[in-house]
Write an enzyme that holds these catalytic residues in place. Sequence first.
Site, PDB file in Angstrom:
ATOM      1  N   ARG A   1     -22.745 -39.939  32.553  1.00 47.37           N
ATOM      2  CA  ARG A   1     -23.275 -40.489  30.738  1.00 47.37           C
ATOM      3  C   ARG A   1     -22.604 -41.799  30.638  1.00 47.37           C
ATOM      4  NH1 ARG A   1     -19.455 -38.559  28.015  1.00 47.37           N
ATOM      5  NH2 ARG A   1     -18.117 -37.293  28.697  1.00 47.37           N
TER       6      ARG A   1
ATOM      7  N   ASP B   1     -20.275 -33.653  35.177  1.00 48.35           N
ATOM      8  CA  ASP B   1     -19.162 -32.078  35.805  1.00 48.35           C
ATOM      9  C   ASP B   1     -18.069 -33.366  36.469  1.00 48.35           C
ATOM     10  OD1 ASP B   1     -20.030 -34.394  38.049  1.00 48.35           O
ATOM     11  OD2 ASP B   1     -21.231 -32.021  39.154  1.00 48.35           O
TER      12      ASP B   1
ATOM     13  N   ASP C   1      -6.212 -40.350  27.971  1.00 47.36           N
ATOM     14  CA  ASP C   1      -7.865 -40.819  27.012  1.00 47.36           C
ATOM     15  C   ASP C   1      -7.387 -42.116  26.607  1.00 47.36           C
ATOM     16  OD1 ASP C   1     -10.036 -39.908  25.947  1.00 47.36           O
ATOM     17  OD2 ASP C   1      -9.696 -37.488  26.298  1.00 47.36           O
TER      18      ASP C   1
ATOM     19  N   ASN D   1     -19.263 -43.067  27.907  1.00 44.92           N
ATOM     20  CA  ASN D   1     -17.964 -42.530  27.747  1.00 44.92           C
ATOM     21  C   ASN D   1     -17.114 -43.348  27.964  1.00 44.92           C
ATOM     22  OD1 ASN D   1     -16.335 -40.008  27.606  1.00 44.92           O
ATOM     23  ND2 ASN D   1     -14.791 -41.481  29.009  1.00 44.92           N
TER      24      ASN D   1
END
Length: 287
Positions: free
Chosen positions: A100, A120, A197, A102
Amino acid sequence: MTIAAYTVTDPIAEHGEGPVWSSRWGGLRWVDMLAGDVLALDADGGVRRRHAGALAAVVRPRVSGGYVVAAERELLLSDSDDLDAPLRSLGEAWTDPAIRMNEGGCDPDGRFYIGSMAYDATPGRGSFYMAGPGGELRVVLPEVTISNGFDFSPDGSLAYYADTGTGRVDVLDYTPDGGLSGRRPFAVIDPAQGAPDGLTVDAEGGVWVALWQGGAVHRYDAGGRLDAVVTLPVRKVTAVAFGGDGLDRLFVTTSALDVDRGEQPAAGALFAADPGVRGRPVLPADL
């Protein structure tokens, strides 16, 4: 220097991410990523929400007006700044349902970049892409794990990038013709303090990094030295952006994924802090 964050909203997001301030929008937008929603903060503190798809990873304004949303495996464009305006797809970028989109962002010349990861979080399954004018994706950095924060120095000559799996923020050189090159470590985060992040760069060249599982945001000066910490009452801190009319508030998104709300009742809320430095206007996408 330690700065305390304060809540702006209730804990309304499952996995808040990607805050972006645009004066065209009249304020802040961010995503509730795994819900597939784009959120907008109104001047009265209310929050509006629109569903974009199975996943909403990134939202950015477009140079020509409107905005782009990175969805699960496709880029979606709106021709209007209205939150509820129709979205059209530029086509599926890949077919593997285990991968996906991100986080992402734009370079100073309007090119849109988007990262990917495995659901995962398998190491090396993701990539960092640059989007062409028609939405076609070209790999810039292969074999990344969790492609996350991406922003530029005030003069546009350096890019900062976080692949969360590496535990560090990297810096790259940038030129309009040559693109990104020379990737090298900028700041290494002690695993005991969390993992890097989302990130943003202020007007002085300081790099603000959200720390997943760290309950904080770190500021590193242009030389990579830690010089400020924003503390939060939740562990899963996801992303940061400057906003407000003077770009002098630091907005911070958080996640409630697998969090015991009895222990962290504010997880999923939008926070803000007053860091004493201004940010830079968001770089829009030329799509």
